[in-house]
Design a protein around this motif. Structure first.
Motif, PDB file in Angstrom:
ATOM      1  N   ILE A 260      29.746  19.069  77.580  1.00 42.65           N
ATOM      2  CA  ILE A 260      30.195  20.058  78.446  1.00 42.65           C
ATOM      3  C   ILE A 260      29.131  20.218  79.710  1.00 42.65           C
ATOM      4  CG2 ILE A 260      30.739  22.628  78.532  1.00 42.65           C
ATOM      5  CD1 ILE A 260      32.415  21.119  76.719  1.00 42.65           C
TER       6      ILE A 260
ATOM      7  N   SER B 272      36.534  25.135  78.672  1.00 42.97           N
ATOM      8  CA  SER B 272      35.236  25.962  78.062  1.00 42.97           C
ATOM      9  C   SER B 272      34.532  27.034  78.707  1.00 42.97           C
ATOM     10  CB  SER B 272      33.891  24.730  78.303  1.00 42.97           C
ATOM     11  OG  SER B 272      32.686  25.043  78.021  1.00 42.97           O
TER      12      SER B 272
ATOM     13  N   TYR C 153      30.936  25.499  70.135  1.00 46.53           N
ATOM     14  CA  TYR C 153      29.957  24.773  70.966  1.00 46.53           C
ATOM     15  C   TYR C 153      28.538  24.816  70.552  1.00 46.53           C
ATOM     16  CZ  TYR C 153      34.127  25.306  74.167  1.00 46.53           C
ATOM     17  OH  TYR C 153      35.228  25.279  74.685  1.00 46.53           O
TER      18      TYR C 153
END
Ligand code: MOS
Length: 748
Positions: A98, A41, A127
């Motif tokens: 996340i 990420s 995201y």
């Protein structure tokens, strides 16, 4: 024996290492192996909203792409600081949340490494990003765990300050740092039915095995973790990291062996690192230098999901005599992966603060900084009151001061000038707690005059193979070359994590015990035979002294000759070592794959290794370039098993200390809450041109309490105090007091 304990034996695998002949974990390649690659990420906080793997799957050579939805399941263990085997308590790819930049979100499996990398680039994740913060949330700093473990008060600070002639009250800061071992993190997982072999560079094959077995619901006998050589670890390879679990799960999923080598950039978020810290110190002393009050409040960074307490204040308060002491160990969270061990995981930071403050105090008192340490030296632990098992701090100061030429310096600030260079000298104390873990070792001896030593310890690049061989060689009376040592497999007898500088003291003691047991078994069979020097003797009367069996006051025969007299001509024994003051709970912890130790403070003694470091610094008048042309360190750490490998450890530690002072700094992007200089081009470490004369002295020190070998451990001692010595020398050269690591041109 010529080549045994305390001699500078060259590590046995040296030639193999420099010719590329040693096999590291990622060099093992089971047939039919696939290659893994992580997709991570870029955001620090938020939700994974979608992940499109179609393009990646279409890439030639890609076998499959796992996401949180498709990754084969396993039971996620707790992190190390919550009593589990994991490097962190949060496991990526178990959901959409996340929690840190660099968190794995997909795992690509391909036929070759290039296809895996291309596939990873084609994974499209989206995201929903929320604001993350990477600076510590100091407003909400807290004391973790039990208060009595992390807040300590002795005497009365206010009274101590009131009775003082001088007070130092300052704050020091240290940055994020990353280990950057030469050898990348990797895992190769090979399932054969329910039997699993895992190759991974590891400081604890048994921690990894225990964690993997539980996670995948296997018996420990079904899992073997192999880490035969490690190309640098420094704490980064201590636990069971997410990348290893993901690789093992993926290999089970695809039904073929899978190897993942973590990229250099991903290594900054794949395991642990040194958290940033704020160190508040108050020191007060009478006119003669005697401390009247000492306070240390350390605030260290931690993640949102683990409370990483590596208590620096426990070590600083062990250092000098003082009637009034207050220490607090606090944490402050930010949105990173969980920090952890990095060489001297708290001593580096906390001793930068304490030893800088001691120098500031010496200047206020107009005292020689060495003398300030001398007046406050102590034979008993300042808080617990127990005696030190041995403490040669001032002997270290005297030895290093002499070789360095401390007496020749002009004590006045900015008094030493050489052309355009301002020259300064500084010193600082090093210490490291002696931690002794339980361990086992198996020793076999053959009538050909050879022996084999086996234990689940590791050589993390320190020379441990050679040292274990030396101990056995000395005890059995064989040349070092005749002893073969096997380590780095979880199937071998139990040994502790190679962390906390425990290996020589702990696993080495087990080798020693195993040799004595082996000799005893040989003696017991030979006394029953006729016509030999042991015939008919009481085995209890026969002692092994470096390969020779001795009766009361008389040499009987060599151990090897006794072995030759036995019908089998070979013998084996497994030795178990545990320090007499090790608690049962600590014993269980190590046997379950954790790190349970005796020390540094036991019921009866305090166990620490000590050192003193002196540096010369040159600061250029116009460019402000800072150089360290000379560093001298003297160390006392009990028995030195191998004067060559120990010298290398201490020298490496001091060089790393210079790096901490002048180079190392993981920079952060505050807006994106992520680490910035994630490669070894931009993460600065000292190179040859940064290092001048490095002088290492190892003093003789005998300590019968720490363990039967008298070994304290030297893996982490050398880095402690160096940064403060540099700060103190910069002050001497320039009159500027630097309290934030690292020091750069603009600071002077
Ligand atoms: Mo060391 S930081 O305990 O590997």
């Amino acid at each position: 024996m010529a080549e045994t304990i305390n001699t500078p034996v060259t590590r046995y695998e040296a030639l193999r290492k420099v010719t590329g002949d040693t096999k590291y974990a990622a060099d093992f390649m089971p047939a039919g192996m696939f290659f893994g690659e992580l997709v991570v990420s870029p955001i620090a906080c938020g939700q994974l909203t979608a992940i499109n793997i179609l393009e990646a799957m279409a890439e030639p050579g890609v076998i499959t792409v796992y996401t949180h939805e498709t990754m084969p399941k396993y039971e996620t263990p707790k992190g190390f600081y919550a009593g589990g085997p994991g490097t962190a308590s949060f496991w990526p790819m178990t959901g959409t949340e996340i929690k840190y930049a660099g968190q794995p979100v997909a795992f690509v499996v391909a036929e070759n490494a290039a296809a895996a990398r291309r596939g990873a680039q084609r994974v499209k994740a989206t995201y929903n990003k929320t604001a993350g913060r990477i600076e510590m949330d100091t407003a909400n700093a807290f004391v973790a765990g039990k208060k009595e473990d992390n807040v300590m008060t002795k005497g009365d600070m206010d009274a101590g300050i009131a009775s003082a002639a001088a007070v130092v009250d300052e704050t020091y800061t240290t940055p994020f740092q990353h280990h950057n071992p030469m050898e990348m993190f990797s895992t190769t997982a090979h399932w054969r039915g329910e039997q699993l072999t895992v190759w991974m560079p590891s400081q604890s094959v048994r921690t990894a095995r225990a964690g993997v077995a539980t996670a995948f619901k296997l018996a420990e006998t079904q899992v073997e973790v192999l880490s035969p050589f490690v190309g640098g670890a420094f704490g980064s390879k201590a636990g069971l990291p997410p990348y290893a679990m993901l690789t093992i799960a993926a290999a089970r999923g695809v039904g073929a062996p899978v190897r993942l080598v973590v990229s250099r950039e991903q290594m900054y978020t794949a395991a642990a690192f040194r958290p940033e810290s704020i160190q508040k110190i108050r020191l007060a002393a009478r006119g003669d230098g005697r401390l009247t009050a000492f306070e240390h409040i350390e605030t260290a960074q931690t993640s949102q999901f683990d409370d990483v307490v590596n208590p620096g204040t426990h070590i600083t308060r062990s250092m000098y005599a003082c009637p009034n002491i207050h220490t607090e160990q606090r944490l402050a969270r930010s949105d990173t992966n969980t920090p952890g061990f990095m060489r001297a995981p708290n001593e580096m930071q906390s001793f930068f603060a304490l030893e800088s403050a001691m120098d500031e105090l010496a200047i206020k008192l107009k005292m020689d900084p060495v003398e300030l340490r001398r007046v406050n030296d102590t034979r008993t632990h300042p808080v617990n009151g127990v005696p030190f098992s041995s403490r040669s701090l001032m002997a270290c100061y005297d030895a290093a001061a002499k070789s360095f030429g401390w007496a020749r310096r002009n004590a006045a600030v900015k008094s030493m000038v050489d052309g355009d260079w301002l020259v300064g000298c500084g010193c600082a104390t090093a210490t490291y707690p002696t931690l002794v873990a339980p361990s086992e070792a198996r020793v076999r001896m053959y009538d050909a005059g050879t022996a084999v030593v086996e234990l689940a310890a590791h050589d993390v690049g320190t020379g441990a193979y050679t040292i274990m061989g030396q101990i056995a060689a000395q005890r059995l009376g064989l040349p070092v070359k005749a002893v073969e040592v096997f380590m780095g497999s979880s199937d071998l007898p139990i040994a502790p994590i190679s962390g906390g500088s425990v290996t020589s003291a702990s696993a080495g003691s087990a080798v020693h015990v195993a040799c004595l047991k082996l000799a005893d078994e040989i003696v017991r069979s030979v006394v029953l035979l006729e016509d030999n020097p042991l015939s008919g003797l009481d085995p209890a009367q026969v002692k092994l002294v470096d390969g020779t069996l001795q009766g009361p006051g008389v040499k009987l025969m060599s151990l090897l000759d006794a072995l030759k007299a036995t019908p089998r001509g070979e013998a084996a024994a497994t030795g178990q070592y545990a320090h007499p003051e090790l608690t049962e709970q600590a014993l269980r912890t190590t046997y379950k794959g954790g790190l349970g130790v005796a020390g540094p403070v036991t019921k009866t003694h305090a166990m620490f290794a000590f050192g003193a470091q002196f540096v010369e610094v040159r600061v250029h008048r116009w460019t402000h370039e800072i150089r360290v042309p000379r560093i001298h360190g003297a160390f006392a750490a009990g028995t030195i098993l191998n004067r060559k490998t120990a010298h290398s450890q201490l020298m490496g530690g001091m060089i790393w200390g210079i790096g901490s002072a002048l180079h190392e700094h993981t920079l952060v992007d505050h807006a994106r809450a992520r680490f910035l200089n994630t490669d070894i081009a931009e993460y600065l470490i000292p190179v040859n041109a940064d290092i001048g004369e490095v002088n290492v002295q190892m003093l003789d020190e005998r300590d019968d309490f720490v363990n039967p070998l008298g070994v304290k451990g030297i893996g982490e001692l050398g880095i402690v105090g160096t940064a403060a010595a540099v700060a103190n020398a910069i002050h001497h050269a320039t009159g500027k007091r630097l309290r934030s690591l690292p020091f750069t041109l603009k600071d002077v």
